[in-house]
Write an enzyme that holds these catalytic residues in place. Structure first.
Site, PDB file in Angstrom:
ATOM      1  N   VAL A  92      -5.298   3.382   2.006  1.00  0.00           N
ATOM      2  CA  VAL A  92      -5.262   3.686   3.441  1.00  0.00           C
ATOM      3  C   VAL A  92      -4.905   5.159   3.622  1.00  0.00           C
ATOM      4  O   VAL A  92      -3.970   5.652   2.991  1.00  0.00           O
ATOM      5  CB  VAL A  92      -4.218   2.805   4.175  1.00  0.00           C
ATOM      6  CG1 VAL A  92      -4.077   3.232   5.637  1.00  0.00           C
ATOM      7  CG2 VAL A  92      -4.601   1.330   4.101  1.00  0.00           C
ATOM      8  N   ALA A 137      -0.982   8.806   3.089  1.00  0.00           N
ATOM      9  CA  ALA A 137      -1.894   7.816   2.514  1.00  0.00           C
ATOM     10  C   ALA A 137      -1.084   6.877   1.628  1.00  0.00           C
ATOM     11  O   ALA A 137       0.089   7.135   1.334  1.00  0.00           O
ATOM     12  CB  ALA A 137      -2.978   8.504   1.701  1.00  0.00           C
ATOM     13  N   LYS A 138      -1.654   5.798   1.228  1.00  0.00           N
ATOM     14  CA  LYS A 138      -0.995   4.880   0.283  1.00  0.00           C
ATOM     15  C   LYS A 138      -2.051   3.956  -0.284  1.00  0.00           C
ATOM     16  O   LYS A 138      -3.082   3.711   0.356  1.00  0.00           O
ATOM     17  CB  LYS A 138       0.073   4.041   1.004  1.00  0.00           C
ATOM     18  CG  LYS A 138       1.158   3.507   0.105  1.00  0.00           C
ATOM     19  CD  LYS A 138       2.190   4.572  -0.208  1.00  0.00           C
ATOM     20  CE  LYS A 138       3.303   4.068  -1.085  1.00  0.00           C
ATOM     21  NZ  LYS A 138       4.399   5.049  -1.143  1.00  0.00           N
ATOM     22  N   GLY A 139      -1.772   3.417  -1.469  1.00  0.00           N
ATOM     23  CA  GLY A 139      -2.730   2.484  -2.060  1.00  0.00           C
ATOM     24  C   GLY A 139      -2.013   1.429  -2.866  1.00  0.00           C
ATOM     25  O   GLY A 139      -0.812   1.537  -3.128  1.00  0.00           O
TER      26      GLY A 139
END
Ligand code: NAD
Length: 448
Positions: A92, A137-139
Site C-alpha cells: 500500500v 507505504a507498507k507491505g
C-alpha cells in the site's frame, strides 16, 4: 478495504459500515469502538482530529484519508516438498506527495489490507513529522514464516517482488524490514529487483546488510530515537534522566536497544517484558546482559534475574518512563487508568488506542506518540538511501549525530505545536504532519 468514516455528514465514499446508525452520536460511538480494535480506525480518528483543528480544506482532507494505491498479489512459492503454495501479498502506498513511499515489509499471520493500510498512513505522518522527504507505504505477506525454510523464505520474497513489478523502486517506493523480515530478506528484495531492472540498485531497499550498502547505525536507530525522545520528554516534565526508572515492554530490536541506550544515559531499567512475560528488579537490570541472553536464547522466558510480573502488574508499575515497544493496542480504555508512569514513549507502532489516550491525558501522563518516538528507524533509512544514491558511506558517528539533530528538532517542533494549540503531543504531531503533507498538495495542485 473500508476506511472508517468520520462522525460528520461530509459526503465521503463507503459509508457502508455505519450507514445504519441513526444519529450522529451513535456514529461517533461506533467510530470510537472501532478505533479500540482497528489500527486503521484509530489512525483515522487521529487524522480527523488534526484535520478539524487545522480546518483542512475538504478536498485535501478526502485525498489524505484514502491510500493512493492498494495492491494485493498472489505469491506462488514452491515448497521444499515440491508442492506449490500460493500466499497473498500486499503493498500500500498511502501518500507519495512529499517523496517516494517508505515502509517495511512484514511476514505475519495477522497481515491484512486494513493493517497494511494503517501502517502505510502512519509512515506518511512519521516521515512528515521528522521532515524526511518520503511518503508512506507498507507491505506484507500473509504467512507463517516460522514454519518456512531459508530456501522457502527466499523464494517467497522473490515471488513477492516479481508480483510487485515496478510498484517499488528508489524513486517510487522503498521497502525496509518489519515484523519477521530482516537484512537478509532485504538483500533478496534488492537482488530480485536488480535482476528485473538489469543492474544493481542498492537504493531500492533500506535496512540491508552493511556489505550491500546498509547504513552503519541502522540496527539501533529506532531504539536510539526512542532514547532521544524519552530523554527530551523526561526533561520536559522536569524529571532528571539520570536515575529515572524505566519499564520496557518488548525486548526485540526496538525495546532492547532503547533499554541499553537509556541505561547508558543513567536510567534504571526496573522492568522488562517480552511475549513470554514480564520481570521486575528494583535495583535495575543490566540491559546489555539481557540483550545477550535474548540473542542466545530467543526470549526472556528463562532469564535468571528479577521477579515475575503479570502483564497487568507490569503496565501498572510506578515508574518515571514506560516504553511500550512490542505491539499495537497494548494500552486500551480498559487498562489505561492503571498506568502510573509519568511519561509513556511509544517505541511500537500504535500501542495506545484513542480511548486510552483520553484517559492518559486526563491523568496528566505525557505520551510521546509513535509517529515521533519511533521515527529514528525511518530517519536512518533515509540516511541509508542518501548514502546509496551518493555512493558515499558515512561513519557511525555522523549517522548518530544527524539522527540526534533530527529527533531533537522533531521533538521541539511537536512540543511547540502542542503548547501553541493547547493539545497533546500526539495531536500536535498529527497537526504538524498532516499540515506538511497538505501544504505540498496545495503547492503541487494535484487535487485541482
Ligand atoms: P521484534 O520482533 O524485534 O521484537 C518484538 C518484541 O515484542 C519481542 O521481544 C517480543 O517477544 C515482544 N512481544 C511480542 N508480543 C508481546 C506481548 N504480548 N507482550 C510483551 N511483549 C511482546 O520487533 P521490533 O522490530 O522491535 O518492533 C517492535 C515494534 O516497534 C513494532 O510495533 C514495530 O512496528 C515498531 N517499530 C519498529 C521499528 C524498527 O526499526 N524495527 C521501527 C519503527 C517501529
Amino acid at each position: 478495504m473500508s476506511i472508517p468514516q468520520p462522525p460528520s455528514d461530509h459526503p465521503g465514499n463507503g459509508l457502508q459500515g455505519v450507514a445504519l446508525q441513526t444519529s450522529r452520536a451513535e456514529r461517533a460511538a461506533a467510530a470510537a469502538d472501532a478505533a479500540e480494535r482497528s489500527p486503521l480506525a484509530a489512525m483515522i480518528v487521529r487524522f480527523d482530529q488534526a484535520a478539524d483543528l487545522l480546518e483542512l480544506e475538504p478536498g485535501v482532507r478526502r485525498i489524505l484519508r484514502e491510500p493512493e494505491m492498494q495492491l494485493a498479489v498472489a505469491v506462488p512459492v514452491m515448497r521444499d516438498s515440491g508442492e506449490m503454495d500460493v500466499f497473498t501479498g500486499y503493498r500500500v502506498q498511502h501518500n507519495t506527495a512529499r517523496g517516494p513511499g517508505k515502509g517495511g515489509i512484514r511476514f505475519d499471520l495477522h497481515v491484512s489490507m486494513d493493517e497494511v493500510t494503517a501502517l502505510a498512513a502512519w509512515m506518511t505522518w512519521k516521515c512528515a513529522v521528522v521532515d524526511v522527504p518520503f511518503g508512506g507505504a507498507k507491505g506484507g505477506i500473509l504467512c507463517d514464516p516460522s514454519g518456512m525454510s531459508k530456501g522457502e523464505l527466499e523464494r517467497l520474497t522473490r515471488s513477492y517482488v516479481r508480483g510487485l513489478g515496478d510498484v517499488i523502486g528508489p524513486d517510487k517506493d522503498v521497502p525496509a524490514p518489519d515484523v519477521n523480515t530482516n537484512a537478509q530478506v532485504m538483500a533478496w528484495v534488492l537482488d530480485a529487483y536488480s535482476r528485473q531492472i538489469g543492474h544493481t540498485v542498492t537504493s531500492v531497499v533500506t535496512g540491508k546488510p552493511i556489505e550491500l550498502g546498509g547504513s552503519l547505525g541502522r540496527g539501533d536507530a529506532t531504539g536510539r530515537g526512542v532514547m532521544l525522545a524519552s530523554r527530551a520528554a523526561l526533561e520536559y516534565v522536569g524529571l532528571p534522566v539520570a536515575g529515572a526508572t524505566v519499564a520496557v515492554q518488548g525486548f526485540g530490536n526496538v525495546g532492547s536497544a532503547a533499554a541499553r541506550l537509556l541505561q547508558a544515559e543513567g536510567c534504571r531499567i526496573v522492568a522488562i517484558a517480552d511475549r513470554t512475560g514480564a520481570i521486575f528488579d528494583a535495583a535495575g537490570f543490566d540491559s546489555e546482559d539481557a540483550t545477550k541472553w535474548v540473542r542466545k536464547h530467543g526470549t526472556l522466558a528463562e532469564y535468571p534475574r528479577g521477579e515475575r510480573l503479570s502483564d497487568a502488574e507490569f503496565l501498572a508499575l510506578e515508574v518515571d518512563l514506560l516504553v511500550p515497544a512490542a505491539l499495537e493496542g497494548v494500552l486500551t480504555r480498559d487498562n489505561a487508568a492503571t498506568v502510573r508512569a509519568r511519561v509513556v514513549c511509544e517505541g511500537a507502532n500504535g500501542p495506545t488506542t484513542p480511548g486510552a489516550d483520553d484517559i492518559l491525558n486526563a491523568n496528566g501522563i505525557l505520551v510521546v506518540p509513535d509517529i515521533l518516538a519511533n521515527a529514528g528507524g525511518v530517519t536512518v533509512s533515509y540516511f541509508e538511501w542518501v548514502q546509496n544514491r551518493a555512493a558515499y558511506m558515512w561513519s557511525e558517528d555522523i549517522v548518530n549525530d544527524r539522527l540526534r539533530e533530527i529527533m531533537t528538532r522533531g521533538f521541539l517542533s511537536v512540543r511547540d505545536q502542542a503548547e501553541k494549540h493547547g493539545v497533546s503531543l500526539r495531536t500536535a504531531a498529527y497537526m504538524l504532519a498532516v499540515g506538511r503533507v497538505a501544504a505540498v498538495h496545495h503547492l503541487r495542485g494535484v487535487y485541482a
